[in-house]
Design a protein around this motif. Sequence first.
Motif, PDB file in Angstrom:
ATOM      1  N   LYS A 206       0.827  -1.208   0.000  1.00 23.07           N
ATOM      2  CA  LYS A 206       0.000   0.000   0.000  1.00 23.07           C
ATOM      3  C   LYS A 206       0.860   1.255   0.000  1.00 23.07           C
ATOM      4  CE  LYS A 206      -2.517  -1.263   3.519  1.00 23.07           C
ATOM      5  NZ  LYS A 206      -3.512  -1.196   4.614  1.00 23.07           N
ATOM      6  N   SER A 207       1.920   1.234   0.799  1.00 18.41           N
ATOM      7  CA  SER A 207       2.802   2.389   0.866  1.00 18.41           C
ATOM      8  C   SER A 207       3.471   2.650  -0.479  1.00 18.41           C
ATOM      9  CB  SER A 207       3.859   2.172   1.951  1.00 18.41           C
ATOM     10  OG  SER A 207       4.777   3.252   1.992  1.00 18.41           O
ATOM     11  N   LEU A 208       3.905   1.584  -1.145  1.00 14.02           N
ATOM     12  CA  LEU A 208       4.592   1.737  -2.419  1.00 14.02           C
ATOM     13  C   LEU A 208       3.656   2.185  -3.538  1.00 14.02           C
ATOM     14  CD1 LEU A 208       6.960  -1.368  -2.425  1.00 14.02           C
ATOM     15  CD2 LEU A 208       7.666   1.025  -2.467  1.00 14.02           C
ATOM     16  N   ILE A 209       2.420   1.680  -3.500  1.00 15.04           N
ATOM     17  CA  ILE A 209       1.508   1.951  -4.612  1.00 15.04           C
ATOM     18  C   ILE A 209       0.763   3.268  -4.438  1.00 15.04           C
ATOM     19  CG2 ILE A 209      -0.611   1.160  -5.727  1.00 15.04           C
ATOM     20  CD1 ILE A 209       0.380  -1.635  -5.495  1.00 15.04           C
ATOM     21  N   SER A 210       0.245   3.500  -3.235  1.00 14.62           N
ATOM     22  CA  SER A 210      -0.631   4.647  -3.053  1.00 14.62           C
ATOM     23  C   SER A 210       0.122   5.944  -2.774  1.00 14.62           C
ATOM     24  CB  SER A 210      -1.627   4.376  -1.919  1.00 14.62           C
ATOM     25  OG  SER A 210      -0.939   4.197  -0.689  1.00 14.62           O
ATOM     26  N   LEU A 339      11.779   4.377  -0.895  1.00 16.27           N
ATOM     27  CA  LEU A 339      11.742   5.725  -1.454  1.00 16.27           C
ATOM     28  C   LEU A 339      12.518   5.777  -2.763  1.00 16.27           C
ATOM     29  CD1 LEU A 339      10.995   8.673  -1.370  1.00 16.27           C
ATOM     30  CD2 LEU A 339      12.966   9.095   0.124  1.00 16.27           C
ATOM     31  N   ALA A 340      13.646   5.083  -2.822  1.00 21.68           N
ATOM     32  CA  ALA A 340      14.407   5.034  -4.071  1.00 21.68           C
ATOM     33  C   ALA A 340      13.585   4.384  -5.175  1.00 21.68           C
ATOM     34  CB  ALA A 340      15.710   4.275  -3.854  1.00 21.68           C
ATOM     35  N   VAL A 341      12.849   3.315  -4.839  1.00 19.09           N
ATOM     36  CA  VAL A 341      11.963   2.661  -5.812  1.00 19.09           C
ATOM     37  C   VAL A 341      10.916   3.642  -6.322  1.00 19.09           C
ATOM     38  CG1 VAL A 341      10.143   0.932  -6.076  1.00 19.09           C
ATOM     39  CG2 VAL A 341      12.283   0.321  -4.948  1.00 19.09           C
ATOM     40  N   LEU A 342      10.320   4.397  -5.398  1.00 20.05           N
ATOM     41  CA  LEU A 342       9.279   5.352  -5.773  1.00 20.05           C
ATOM     42  C   LEU A 342       9.829   6.432  -6.692  1.00 20.05           C
ATOM     43  CD1 LEU A 342       7.488   5.817  -2.317  1.00 20.05           C
ATOM     44  CD2 LEU A 342       6.659   4.523  -4.266  1.00 20.05           C
ATOM     45  N   LEU A 343      11.003   6.954  -6.365  1.00 26.52           N
ATOM     46  CA  LEU A 343      11.575   8.033  -7.166  1.00 26.52           C
ATOM     47  C   LEU A 343      12.004   7.548  -8.537  1.00 26.52           C
ATOM     48  CD1 LEU A 343      13.659   9.929  -4.459  1.00 26.52           C
ATOM     49  CD2 LEU A 343      11.350  10.424  -5.283  1.00 26.52           C
ATOM     50  N   ARG A 344      12.521   6.317  -8.617  1.00 27.38           N
ATOM     51  CA  ARG A 344      12.913   5.774  -9.920  1.00 27.38           C
ATOM     52  C   ARG A 344      11.700   5.543 -10.806  1.00 27.38           C
ATOM     53  NH1 ARG A 344      16.392   2.433  -6.939  1.00 27.38           N
ATOM     54  NH2 ARG A 344      15.041   0.620  -7.245  1.00 27.38           N
ATOM     55  N   ALA A 345      10.630   5.051 -10.201  1.00 26.20           N
ATOM     56  CA  ALA A 345       9.425   4.755 -10.984  1.00 26.20           C
ATOM     57  C   ALA A 345       8.692   6.030 -11.379  1.00 26.20           C
ATOM     58  CB  ALA A 345       8.488   3.851 -10.186  1.00 26.20           C
ATOM     59  N   ALA A 347       6.664   9.851 -10.016  1.00 24.38           N
ATOM     60  CA  ALA A 347       5.552  10.235  -9.147  1.00 24.38           C
ATOM     61  C   ALA A 347       4.226   9.882  -9.786  1.00 24.38           C
ATOM     62  CB  ALA A 347       5.612  11.730  -8.852  1.00 24.38           C
ATOM     63  N   LEU A 348       3.284   9.516  -8.942  1.00 22.26           N
ATOM     64  CA  LEU A 348       1.915   9.355  -9.425  1.00 22.26           C
ATOM     65  C   LEU A 348       1.383  10.728  -9.810  1.00 22.26           C
ATOM     66  CD1 LEU A 348       0.357   6.858  -6.840  1.00 22.26           C
ATOM     67  CD2 LEU A 348       0.724   6.435  -9.269  1.00 22.26           C
ATOM     68  N   PRO A 349       0.683  10.814 -10.924  1.00 25.39           N
ATOM     69  CA  PRO A 349       0.174  12.124 -11.342  1.00 25.39           C
ATOM     70  C   PRO A 349      -1.011  12.597 -10.510  1.00 25.39           C
ATOM     71  CG  PRO A 349      -0.572  10.428 -12.843  1.00 25.39           C
ATOM     72  CD  PRO A 349       0.372   9.759 -11.900  1.00 25.39           C
ATOM     73  N   ALA A 350      -1.548  11.725  -9.678  1.00 23.93           N
ATOM     74  CA  ALA A 350      -2.699  12.091  -8.851  1.00 23.93           C
ATOM     75  C   ALA A 350      -2.691  11.240  -7.584  1.00 23.93           C
ATOM     76  CB  ALA A 350      -4.005  11.876  -9.615  1.00 23.93           C
ATOM     77  N   THR A 351      -3.375  11.722  -6.567  1.00 24.66           N
ATOM     78  CA  THR A 351      -3.499  10.970  -5.329  1.00 24.66           C
ATOM     79  C   THR A 351      -4.483   9.823  -5.530  1.00 24.66           C
ATOM     80  OG1 THR A 351      -3.068  12.955  -4.029  1.00 24.66           O
ATOM     81  CG2 THR A 351      -4.102  11.116  -2.889  1.00 24.66           C
ATOM     82  N   LEU A 352      -4.089   8.624  -5.093  1.00 23.03           N
ATOM     83  CA  LEU A 352      -4.944   7.445  -5.211  1.00 23.03           C
ATOM     84  C   LEU A 352      -5.358   7.001  -3.816  1.00 23.03           C
ATOM     85  CD1 LEU A 352      -3.044   5.359  -7.927  1.00 23.03           C
ATOM     86  CD2 LEU A 352      -5.024   6.847  -8.244  1.00 23.03           C
ATOM     87  N   ASP A 353      -6.667   6.950  -3.589  1.00 24.36           N
ATOM     88  CA  ASP A 353      -7.195   6.491  -2.304  1.00 24.36           C
ATOM     89  C   ASP A 353      -7.490   5.001  -2.370  1.00 24.36           C
ATOM     90  OD1 ASP A 353      -7.143   9.070  -1.241  1.00 24.36           O
ATOM     91  OD2 ASP A 353      -9.144   9.536  -2.020  1.00 24.36           O
ATOM     92  N   ILE A 354      -7.164   4.277  -1.302  1.00 21.74           N
ATOM     93  CA  ILE A 354      -7.460   2.849  -1.225  1.00 21.74           C
ATOM     94  C   ILE A 354      -8.901   2.686  -0.747  1.00 21.74           C
ATOM     95  CG2 ILE A 354      -6.845   0.660  -0.139  1.00 21.74           C
ATOM     96  CD1 ILE A 354      -4.015   1.804   0.230  1.00 21.74           C
ATOM     97  N   ILE A 355      -9.770   2.172  -1.610  1.00 20.23           N
ATOM     98  CA  ILE A 355     -11.170   2.013  -1.224  1.00 20.23           C
ATOM     99  C   ILE A 355     -11.538   0.553  -0.973  1.00 20.23           C
ATOM    100  CG2 ILE A 355     -11.899   4.121  -2.387  1.00 20.23           C
ATOM    101  CD1 ILE A 355     -12.876   2.430  -4.702  1.00 20.23           C
ATOM    102  N   GLU A 356     -10.629  -0.368  -1.327  1.00 21.99           N
ATOM    103  CA  GLU A 356     -10.867  -1.772  -1.024  1.00 21.99           C
ATOM    104  C   GLU A 356      -9.522  -2.475  -0.936  1.00 21.99           C
ATOM    105  OE1 GLU A 356     -14.020  -3.898  -3.144  1.00 21.99           O
ATOM    106  OE2 GLU A 356     -12.612  -5.518  -3.463  1.00 21.99           O
TER     107      GLU A 356
END
Length: 848
Positions: A206-210, A339-345, A347-356
């Motif tokens: 969840k931390s990595l994706i959202s 964090l290095a994984v996130l920066l290499r991949a 930024a998400l262009p928008a905030t994604l909320d976990i709904i399920e």
Amino acid sequence: MSSPFRSVFVLIVALVGILFALPNFLPKDVTENLPDWVPSQTMVLGLDLQGGSQLLLEVDREGIISERLQSLRRDVRNVLANQNGIGNIIATDEANAQLTVELTDPAQNDAARTALETLQNSLSNALFAGIGVNELAFGETADGKLTVSLTPDGINQRMSSLVSQSMEVIRSRIDELGTTEPTIQRQGDTRVLVQVPGFGDSDRLKSLISQTARLTFHMVYPGMSAAQAEAQGLPAGTMIVPSQDGGAELLYEDVAIGGESLVDAQPAFDQQRAQPVVSFRFDTRGAVTFGQITSANVGQRFAIVLDNEVITAPVIQQPITGGTGQISGSFTTQSANDLAVLLRAGALPATLDIIEERSVGPSLGADSVRGGVIAGIIGGISTIVFMLAAYGLFGVFANIALLLNITLVVGALSLLGATLTLPGIAGIVLTMGMAVDANVLIFERMREERAAGRSVIQAIQSGFSNAMSAILDSNVTTLIAAVVLFYLGSGPVQGFAVTLALGILTTLFTAYFVTKLIVLRWYDWVRPKQLKIQLLKLIPDETKLPFMSWRKIAIIASLVLSIASVGLTVVNGLNLGIDFKGGTSIEVQHQGGPADPGLIRTRLSELGLGDVQVQGFGTPEDVLIRIELQEGGPEAQQAAVDAVQETLAPENYEVRRVEAVSGTVSGELAMTSTIGLSVAVLGILIYLWFRFEWQFAVGAVVSTLHDVVLTLGFIALTGIEFNQSSIAAILTIVGYSLNDTVVVYDRVREFTRKYRKMPLIDLLDKAINSTLSRTVLTGPTTLLALLALALFGGEIIQSFVLPMIFGVVVGTYSSIFIAAPILVNLGLRSPREDAKAETGGAVDTPAV
């Protein structure tokens, strides 16, 4: 007697099905070494069978509007004040997605409007190149202020584009983890479904994706702290941003340099500070910009902001011209790597909320596989034995067709790359029970044709041709329910729908082509003088039970039971699972003996999580915990799950499954379930109206609704959890009940043509009695398969299996005592009665 073309066709299909199914039963090392021309693709095990995590993410619409307005506000200020020297005061109205511009000199109104219109942006549709929608609308208030608004079409188009971009970023991040076969699917215009089999750390996923991972660099405003700015007022062009250490920083709004200029980020270790850090490197343009900024601001503080939080704000000691730097903070080795994984991949262009959220531990997945396989083996063996006992040699023919049927289903699932879930295994087991119905119909018709005086070959040919209309109609109605179920459900429910639909198609193929080919080949070889088909006669051939004389009692009993079921459902209510009311479900297993639900209840009552339900689940070691929907959104829900895990960890409880559903998803599911059931019934009504007369269509729908109502009453009475699997069970019951009903109706339709002078009551009795042998043979085979699932399929699938067992019994009853008698009440008449009505009641009856 059978054409060579038919034989070759069946042989080719069978060989292809076996080739595609075979890799599923071979060791992995053998599969990898198969020749290139041999299919090696296997079915993918779902999360419930191999463990893993699933997230349903939704783009934050309000966040997108807020961010776009903030960006638009800067653009408006720039185009008016900086480029045209027009003084202005800008107000933001997020509720209406609008900016209001008040000019210091109203005489510049026309010039300001012309300048603002240069900001118009056309957003193109990915599906229709060259066709775009205007993102902005310009207007004026009654008191002369200018307005710039985001158009609804522009907002929707931007959200759709952001979802596509987000999917690529998510895919890059998951690929960095090294997991195999992740599933990333778009759902509608605003949602993304992510499934990562075998990855059990749902919190990290969840931390990595959202996490948006939007990295920006801002200069810190000199000479004033954030606290002073809050007290005195923000200087123009500044903003207050919270910092990682719990404080806040006053920063310039303008982004000095953005994370899009990064080309690499790696975890590292700072030897001087003895802590993990993240080193980064800019591209050529970014390195030049970074060097210019640091050269011009030596001695000033420079803030690194990640997702609107200041990670660090060091003082620039000297110009940094190499285009590299590092981010320091309170990192652990894993968080620095993430964090290095996130920066290499990116930024998400928008905030994604976990709904399920759904996660399954590997131990629970292994138990599910074991239980599903055992249930399949027992269901298959019981069905095979029952057919051998009932039909002898013809039972062997049916069993060969059944085994090929299941092989074709497995081969088709492998060819499609479909995901096999626990409900999917249930679909295969159920197919075993229902697939023999086609062969039973064929064999019973062959017996009838032989008893009517036809020769052996004529009885075989007529048996197949006369049974096919009933087989086709009954299976198409079930297929309609499966298609609706596929579009209605998600995840495991869709897996069941796919398996059921494939089972129907392969059943039609094996019944008409395979069984017929085997029987005709046998006839060519043996040339028997007699057809000894049925060995076990549960119903004598000349049975003449007066079903229609009992119809009033049956209808009254059904009305009473239906009213009682509605009352139970309304008064007691259904035990809604989290699929329908939201919240979190956690399955835990005690390591080292039976669980203590009382102790768990006591421990969790101290956490202040609202309504917490604790109950035994399956084995004595397993416990199911349900937590109500928490206020505060996904973060509060996750905090509740963490609190439960921390509380139970010292008591030696292992978390085996977690499911969290937001109020948004649960509300939508309730609506789509109602719509789906209505669409299924309507589709079946239209099909039967087309195939039969309108009375048959209405009668089938009424008897089906009777079965649904009674099943809902059964669920309310027993307290079985009502969830997505229950919806799948109800729609399957609809298909099964209609299967029985259509078989009776097909015989009624046939007899109205054959016995034109028989009164309708007698004709209905004869039709029911003639199909009774098939009914008492098909019902037990289906029940045997379902009972195997109930005993060995595991607790998770009980909300599907138990209603199905009840539904099979009720569906058989309603086909005899509701569907047929209601034709009388709906005004159906036999040809003789039609003739009487046309001639005023007088019909000449020739002497016999």
